[in-house]
Design a protein around this motif. Structure first.
Motif, PDB file in Angstrom:
ATOM      1  N   VAL A   1      10.575  -5.318 -25.361  1.00  0.00           N
ATOM      2  CA  VAL A   1      11.432  -5.815 -26.455  1.00  0.00           C
ATOM      3  C   VAL A   1      12.095  -4.608 -27.216  1.00  0.00           C
ATOM      4  CG1 VAL A   1      10.880  -6.885 -28.643  1.00  0.00           C
ATOM      5  CG2 VAL A   1       9.697  -7.701 -26.846  1.00  0.00           C
TER       6      VAL A   1
ATOM      7  N   TYR B   1       5.094  -6.396 -24.596  1.00  0.00           N
ATOM      8  CA  TYR B   1       5.826  -6.045 -25.841  1.00  0.00           C
ATOM      9  C   TYR B   1       6.723  -5.008 -25.896  1.00  0.00           C
ATOM     10  CZ  TYR B   1       7.820  -7.443 -30.400  1.00  0.00           C
ATOM     11  OH  TYR B   1       8.697  -7.774 -31.565  1.00  0.00           O
TER      12      TYR B   1
ATOM     13  N   ASP C   1      13.503  -3.664 -30.482  1.00  0.00           N
ATOM     14  CA  ASP C   1      13.449  -3.751 -31.944  1.00  0.00           C
ATOM     15  C   ASP C   1      14.465  -3.364 -32.704  1.00  0.00           C
ATOM     16  OD1 ASP C   1      11.002  -5.360 -31.814  1.00  0.00           O
ATOM     17  OD2 ASP C   1       9.816  -3.536 -32.243  1.00  0.00           O
TER      18      ASP C   1
END
Length: 255
Positions: free
Chosen positions: A223, A219, A225
């Motif tokens: 990813v 993550y 954010d």
């Protein structure tokens, strides 16, 4: 490596002979297949002719893919592909067995198990009192239609009251067949597979599919954010139903 195909073939032979498991099944008609014919020939069919005694066979009609036994039973060899559906719909069977069920489409399973298993009289004229359809395969994950067997097994184990005897399931692991495998086979796999892949491939785990394609997913690394899509950006989306694999949904915002 847990002996699934060998178990399947032993069950197939029991369903077309007289024995102390199913009784007198001589004269039965059984369809034995897999989703792809080439894979079937290299695995399932080889096992069949390994364990089926040669002197029980009356003839093998290669063109029609039929093994006829001296006791009037028939074993139809084929593949359960959707392209083959028109041939499947013409069958009248007492039993059918799938190899590698996770490769099959739900529509094929329903057609065979619900519509084709309907023989009440054997080929020798005697009544047929037992009909069945089943198979073996690897655990493809809870998104697959085959998870109904695992869910049914769990229901019985937890005494939830939803257990259906028509969907009886036995989970096996490679460990139970270790004595028939080369020395170090399981140990090498355990060292080289990720723990999740080892549980799925060797321990019969019905875990979710995520991570099987891109098992290195992290993550924090993969990813973002702090990027918020702007509603003015062009967007595109698509879905891949995967049939025997997991469903994939892709949405893109293009700057």
């Amino acid at each position: 490596g847990c002996g699934k195909t060998t178990i399947l073939i032993h069950r197939a032979i029991l369903l077309v002979t007289e024995n102390n498991v199913f009784g007198d099944m001589a004269g039965n008609r059984l369809f034995l297949g897999r989703s792809e014919w080439e894979a079937f020939k290299l695995t399932t069919m080889l096992e069949l002719f390994t364990y089926l005694p040669e002197d029980w066979i009356k003839e093998y009609v290669k063109q029609d893919k039929i093994v006829r036994l001296k006791n009037k039973s028939e074993i139809l060899l084929g593949h359960f592909s959707m392209e083959n559906m028109h041939k499947i719909k013409s069958l009248n069977l007492g039993a059918a067995l799938f190899d590698q069920m996770e490769e099959e489409a739900l529509e094929m399973w329903e057609e065979v198990s619900l519509n084709r298993i309907r023989m009440t009289k054997k080929l020798n004229g005697q009544p047929l009192d037992y009909q069945t359809c089943g198979g073996v395969g690897n655990a493809p994950g809870p998104a697959h239609w085959g998870y109904m067997w695992e869910a049914n097994r769990i229901a019985k184990e937890q005494n939830s009251g939803r257990w259906d005897p028509d969907y009886f399931c036995i989970n096996t692991t490679t460990m139970e067949n270790a004595k028939n495998l080369p020395p170090g086979y399981i140990e090498r796999a355990e060292r080289n597979f990720t723990p999740k892949k080892f549980r799925i491939n060797f321990m019969g785990s019905w875990e979710a599919l995520e991570g099987q394609v891109f098992s290195e997913f992290d993550y924090k690394r993969h990813v973002v954010d702090d990027q918020v899509p702007n509603p003015e950006w062009e967007d595109a989306c698509a879905v891949d139903y995967g049939r025997t694999d997991g469903h994939a949904w892709l949405a893109m915002m293009i700057t």
